[in-house]
Motif scaffolding. Structure first.
Motif, PDB file in Angstrom:
ATOM      1  N   ARG A 297       0.833  -1.194   0.000  1.00  0.00           N
ATOM      2  CA  ARG A 297       0.000   0.000   0.000  1.00  0.00           C
ATOM      3  C   ARG A 297       0.876   1.257   0.000  1.00  0.00           C
ATOM      4  O   ARG A 297       0.581   2.226  -0.682  1.00  0.00           O
ATOM      5  CB  ARG A 297      -0.926  -0.025   1.227  1.00  0.00           C
ATOM      6  N   GLU A 298       1.959   1.206   0.734  1.00  0.00           N
ATOM      7  CA  GLU A 298       2.835   2.364   0.785  1.00  0.00           C
ATOM      8  C   GLU A 298       3.425   2.663  -0.598  1.00  0.00           C
ATOM      9  O   GLU A 298       3.475   3.799  -1.052  1.00  0.00           O
ATOM     10  CB  GLU A 298       3.968   2.149   1.795  1.00  0.00           C
TER      11      GLU A 298
ATOM     12  N   GLU B 246       0.793   4.203  -2.612  1.00  0.00           N
ATOM     13  CA  GLU B 246       0.571   5.597  -2.227  1.00  0.00           C
ATOM     14  C   GLU B 246       1.667   6.496  -2.785  1.00  0.00           C
ATOM     15  O   GLU B 246       1.420   7.643  -3.139  1.00  0.00           O
ATOM     16  CB  GLU B 246       0.509   5.729  -0.703  1.00  0.00           C
ATOM     17  N   ARG B 247       2.893   5.985  -2.862  1.00  0.00           N
ATOM     18  CA  ARG B 247       3.971   6.794  -3.427  1.00  0.00           C
ATOM     19  C   ARG B 247       3.691   7.102  -4.896  1.00  0.00           C
ATOM     20  O   ARG B 247       3.996   8.185  -5.390  1.00  0.00           O
ATOM     21  CB  ARG B 247       5.316   6.083  -3.280  1.00  0.00           C
TER      22      ARG B 247
ATOM     23  N   ASP C 108       0.940   9.658  -5.135  1.00  0.00           N
ATOM     24  CA  ASP C 108       1.540  10.965  -4.866  1.00  0.00           C
ATOM     25  C   ASP C 108       2.315  11.442  -6.094  1.00  0.00           C
ATOM     26  O   ASP C 108       2.206  12.588  -6.512  1.00  0.00           O
ATOM     27  CB  ASP C 108       2.469  10.832  -3.646  1.00  0.00           C
ATOM     28  N   PHE C 109       3.064  10.536  -6.679  1.00  0.00           N
ATOM     29  CA  PHE C 109       3.903  10.837  -7.837  1.00  0.00           C
ATOM     30  C   PHE C 109       3.055  11.365  -9.004  1.00  0.00           C
ATOM     31  O   PHE C 109       3.425  12.324  -9.663  1.00  0.00           O
ATOM     32  CB  PHE C 109       4.657   9.570  -8.247  1.00  0.00           C
ATOM     33  N   LEU C 110       1.930  10.709  -9.247  1.00  0.00           N
ATOM     34  CA  LEU C 110       1.091  11.094 -10.379  1.00  0.00           C
ATOM     35  C   LEU C 110       0.006  12.097  -9.990  1.00  0.00           C
ATOM     36  O   LEU C 110      -0.866  12.420 -10.808  1.00  0.00           O
ATOM     37  CB  LEU C 110       0.451   9.855 -11.007  1.00  0.00           C
TER      38      LEU C 110
ATOM     39  N   GLU D  45      -4.215  12.050  -5.746  1.00  0.00           N
ATOM     40  CA  GLU D  45      -4.738  11.841  -4.386  1.00  0.00           C
ATOM     41  C   GLU D  45      -6.238  12.090  -4.317  1.00  0.00           C
ATOM     42  O   GLU D  45      -6.949  11.409  -3.577  1.00  0.00           O
ATOM     43  CB  GLU D  45      -4.074  12.793  -3.387  1.00  0.00           C
TER      44      GLU D  45
ATOM     45  N   ARG E 288      -8.417   9.037  -5.218  1.00  0.00           N
ATOM     46  CA  ARG E 288      -7.998   7.750  -4.663  1.00  0.00           C
ATOM     47  C   ARG E 288      -9.158   6.759  -4.504  1.00  0.00           C
ATOM     48  O   ARG E 288      -9.054   5.612  -4.879  1.00  0.00           O
ATOM     49  CB  ARG E 288      -7.353   8.023  -3.312  1.00  0.00           C
TER      50      ARG E 288
END
Lengths: 654, 260
Positions: free
Chosen positions: B135-136, B139-140, B143-145, B148, B151
């Motif tokens: 999941r982390e 989530e990165r 965040d990168f694209l 958020e 989601r």
């Protein structure tokens, strides 16, 4: 050490002092949160104090000293808020800059403030600063929070936040007493922040506030509404705006409540719902957007739901504000409202993210009556306040239970207000600006010899002692009989009707008030469609008798409102016409920020103004218009003029 | 744009592919270097998508060979290609429309999950830690694209441009060595295209992902790609840097046209 702070409040008359006090007294409580990678990350007060310590030492290690200004540019991020305190710890002045400003606009502020050091959020801001770097040679250090995309940047000015902090820790180890000495040297009458005014009139000016002044404002606010460490706010408004600085920084440090930073500017609504703030502030436009979102979703709901919604909104309209203000309300209404609270208002507040809101404020612009009533009727304690950057927004606030639509409340404790001869509101407040940065001329112009700030707003006190702001003082005039004429006040009231897009009022040194009205094509078009009224276009629609009837109805309501106010009863609109074309910035009739250029319009349509006052029923006009491709054309029309009856005073519109 | 200095990551040698009597590709050879952004361009029906399908093992060429990381492959299928680190997006978006953005991107981590069905259902111990780690990672990428705000939104409710971005996110979630993008900007407006370009360049820069993309927008191709292969009627008619391609008479005649 669990002992209470021995130094009492003595150390808490500067912002760094306040932070250290919270770290001692309530070190384990959450000070700030930020949603990152989908999870709310929190920092306690003692962690924040620790971060600020490292950051302060880091800045010192890079040569930042007392008297320097630190530019802070980015969205609401914990690290950027900490930068404010770090700069203050060193006796420097944080200068937040609007993060959406283009490079050119930033250049002015950076040059004006003589910025050498800047802390910015990300690549976007770094790129802007690098773009203006050749023209802003004073800028020597740029620290960035988010390193993404910056790996290949080799400019010597750039330093990552983490490196800045590590440098600080090392510096701290080398000279452990430095931080305490620095904080101890900060004086309450030092400048604590410099906020640039928006510059709608001329170039932006840097407003300097002192620790003592801004803390006094925040203390007053905290006492006024009883904010506690358990309160929560969401900080999502630009950090460069005085409102955010007061709410998310000064008040948070005074009251010790928790500040929440959203994940990104697009997720604010979701974050609002997740956090459920107890204290909320937004300009009217944001409340309006929220309501529109809800209404659109409501239109898509099933018939039963829609029926329930409209029934209970009717109940709320009838008695909701009364219940909120603890006024006597009929028992049946009370019971219906309680039921509505379970079925509609509660879920609605939850969707809006306002389930826990105890106090909500709006200000900065006039708020529409329907909008205001909507929020209050569903049980949200929405109030108005009044203030400027220069007065630390500490002037007037509505107390609980004493809320009126078109006043901003009585002066806050410690504030003195007087109304000058020309109707201008002049204010003496503990949160008065120290000066405009490097502009002694402007400072002298806006502060009177006896210490009052000249707001430039026109207003008066109503019978209950609440201040009513009506217009910019420069625009306020007198009718021929000497009674007050505030064009913008009337125009705003007219524009709150969805069918009216723009309005221009005339009346200075005239017998009565007359108005031009621009209809809103979409709203009036929909209205016409529903009534099966066929029309060919804008021009045709503006000339319809039915449309005149519709607009006359709106103006009658405004007149009734004006009639209820003894000071403004004389400025009821007696004649109006519907303009044949939309006022347009391309034709210089509006400014680029969509404000009517009253003088220009009066000149351009002089024949129409004369017709209004000359008693004609119809006037022929030919207007030159510019098309978007730059061509010019002539638009001809016969415009009808309609009279309106004067409303008796004492009657109030529903 | 810096010239790629890496080793050969993928090499396509004399590949020919036909469907019955239709020759989709004939005798095509080119290579992809580590860390570069490589474009395949050409008119409609030139064999671009077929080429991508050969690379990730959907089609098996009748002739020639494909070697990935120096290893010539015998039998290849999409699953094995994915295991080796090749991910892709599709010309027509292929997401699970009813699932949220987050869940869609999570599927990109599928191959990296060790726990079996029972463990996952119970959600205990090591599996719990594994899920959190995945999941982390996801989530990165969110965040990168910068997605958020969507989601938890079902993919089917999103506008086209954002769906494309979600598809890229899912491909990136697999942490690919080689990323194949089939018309990543098709149907986008100028602003969406600019965003997508930035994300492709960032992914290439930040994760070191090698990228092969098919695209019709020549502005984009010339801007972000290191080298370009031009196909026409299944044959390679050009190969080189954007400047070389722009000056190549054969390519101009077949595809680019004269002035633009």
């Amino acid at each position: 050490m669990a002992r209470p702070d021995p130094s009492g409040d003595g150390s808490a008359d500067t912002f760094p002092g306040l932070l250290l006090r919270h770290a001692r007294v309530q070190g384990r409580r959450t000070a700030i949160r930020e949603k990152d990678l989908g999870i709310w990350q929190s920092w306690t007060w003692s962690q924040v104090a620790n971060e600020v310590r490292a950051l302060t030492c880091g800045l010192a290690a890079h040569g930042f000293r007392k008297g320097m200004n630190l530019a802070i540019i980015g969205d609401n991020r914990p690290r950027l808020y900490w930068s404010f305190t770090a700069a203050q710890c060193l006796g420097g002045v944080p200068v937040p800059v609007y993060q959406d400003a283009v490079a050119e606009e930033m250049l002015f502020v950076l040059e004006n403030a003589g910025i050498e050091y800047a802390i910015v959020e990300d690549q976007e801001q770094v790129d802007k600063l690098l773009e203006i770097l050749p023209r802003c040679p004073t800028l020597k250090h740029i620290f960035f929070d988010d390193p993404r995309g910056l790996r290949h940047y080799a400019q010597p000015q750039l330093t990552a936040y983490d490196r800045l902090r590590n440098a600080g820790r090392e510096f701290d180890r080398g000279d452990p007493g430095f931080f305490e000495r620095a904080v101890g040297a900060v004086r309450p009458d030092d400048t604590c922040v410099m906020l640039y005014t928006s510059g709608t009139t001329g170039k932006p000016k840097g407003v300097c506030h002192t620790h003592a002044g801004f803390i006094a404002a925040a203390r007053g606010d905290v006492a006024f509404d009883g904010f506690k460490p358990s309160d929560e706010v969401l900080s999502y408004l630009p950090m460069a705006w005085v409102g955010d600085h007061l709410f998310s920084y000064a008040q948070a440090l005074v009251a010790g409540f928790t500040v929440n930073c959203p994940e990104s500017s697009e997720t604010v609504l979701t974050d609002l719902r997740e956090i459920g703030p107890t204290y909320y502030f937004a300009p009217p436009r944001i409340f309006e957007n929220l309501l529109t979102t809800v209404m659109i979703r409501m239109d898509d709901a099933s018939r039963v739901k829609r029926g329930l919604f409209h029934f209970f909104m009717g109940v709320a309209k009838r008695c909701g504000t009364g219940i909120l203000d603890h006024k006597p309300v009929r028992l049946t209404d009370r019971m219906l409202y309680a039921l509505g609270n379970i079925l509609i208002y509660g879920p609605l507040r939850n969707i809006l993210g306002m389930s826990r809101v105890r106090v909500a404020y709006t200000g900065g612009a006039a708020i529409g009556p329907d909008l205001y009533r909507f929020y209050r009727s569903i049980g949200i304690n929405l109030k108005q306040l009044y203030g400027q950057t220069e007065t630390g927004v500490y002037v007037c606030k509505q107390p609980d239970g004493r809320v009126k639509l078109d006043t901003v409340g009585p002066p806050q404790p410690g504030v003195q207000i007087r109304i000058a001869g020309n109707g201008e509101v002049q204010v003496k407040t503990p949160a008065m600006l120290k000066e405009y940065y490097k502009r002694p001329d402007a400072t002298a112009e806006s502060i009177s010899a006896d210490g009052y700030f000249l707001t430039g707003d026109a207003g008066f006190f109503d019978a209950e002692g609440d201040l009513k702001i009506i217009d910019r003082a420069a625009d306020v005039g007198r009718l021929a009989d000497g009674s007050l004429f505030a064009p913008q006040y009337i125009e705003n009231k007219l524009k709150f009707f969805p069918h009216i897009k723009e309005a221009v009022c005339f009346g200075d040194r005239r017998e009565s008030v007359c108005a031009f009205v621009n209809i809103d094509l979409q709203a009036v078009g929909n209205w016409a469609e529903k009534r099966r009224l066929a029309y060919t276009g804008y021009l045709d629609l503006t000339s319809r008798p039915e449309v005149y009837e519709l607009i006359a109805g709106c103006i009658d309501q405004v007149n009734a409102d004006l009639a209820a106010d003894p000071q403004l009863a004389g400025s009821q609109v007696r004649r109006f016409l519907v303009l044949h074309k939309e006022l347009d910035a391309d034709d210089d009739e509006l400014t680029r920020t969509r404000k009517v250029r009253r003088g220009f319009v009066a000149q351009k349509y002089a024949t129409l103004v004369e017709a209004l006052y000359g008693g004609k029923d119809v006037q022929h006009v030919a207007t030159e218009v510019k098309f978007e491709d730059g061509r010019r054309g002539i638009l001809e029309a016969d415009i009808r003029i309609r009279d309106l009856a004067r409303q008796a005073s004492g009657r109030r519109a529903a | 744009m810096s010239a790629p200095a890496g080793n050969v990551l993928l090499s396509v040698d004399n590949v020919a592919l036909s469907f019955g009597g239709v020759r989709a590709l004939s005798d095509v050879s080119f290579d992809v270097l580590e860390g570069e952004i490589r474009a395949i361009i050409g008119p409609n029906g030139a064999g671009k998508s077929s080429m991508l399908n050969v690379i990730n093992g959907v089609y098996h060429p009748q002739q020639g060979s494909v070697s990935f990381r120096g290893e010539a492959r015998r039998r290849m299928d999409p699953h094995r290609a994915a295991m080796q680190g090749i991910a892709r997006t599709f010309q027509n978006i292929a997401l699970f429309k009813g699932m949220s953005v987050l869940d869609n991107i999570m599927t990109g981590r599928n191959l990296k999950m060790r726990a079996n069905l029972l463990q996952q259902a119970l959600y205990v111990g090591s599996n719990r830690r594994e899920e959190i780690a995945h999941r982390e990672k996801v989530e990165r990428i969110i965040d990168f694209l910068q997605i958020e705000h969507i989601r938890k939104t079902p993919v089917g409710r999103l506008p086209y441009g954002l769906q494309k971005r979600v598809e890229l996110a899912r491909a990136l979630a697999a942490e690919p060595v080689l990323l194949l993008l089939d018309e990543p900007m098709a149907g986008m407006n100028v602003e969406e295209k600019q965003d997508m370009c930035r994300f492709i360049l960032d992914a290439n820069d930040e994760f070191g992902t090698t990228i092969v993309l098919i695209e019709h927008d020549m502005g984009v191709v010339m801007d972000i790609c290191n080298r370009i292969v031009v196909l026409d009627y299944g044959r390679k008619i050009g190969d080189g840097t954007p400047d070389e391609i722009r000056a190549n008479q054969v390519v101009i005649d077949a595809y680019l046209g004269v002035s633009h």
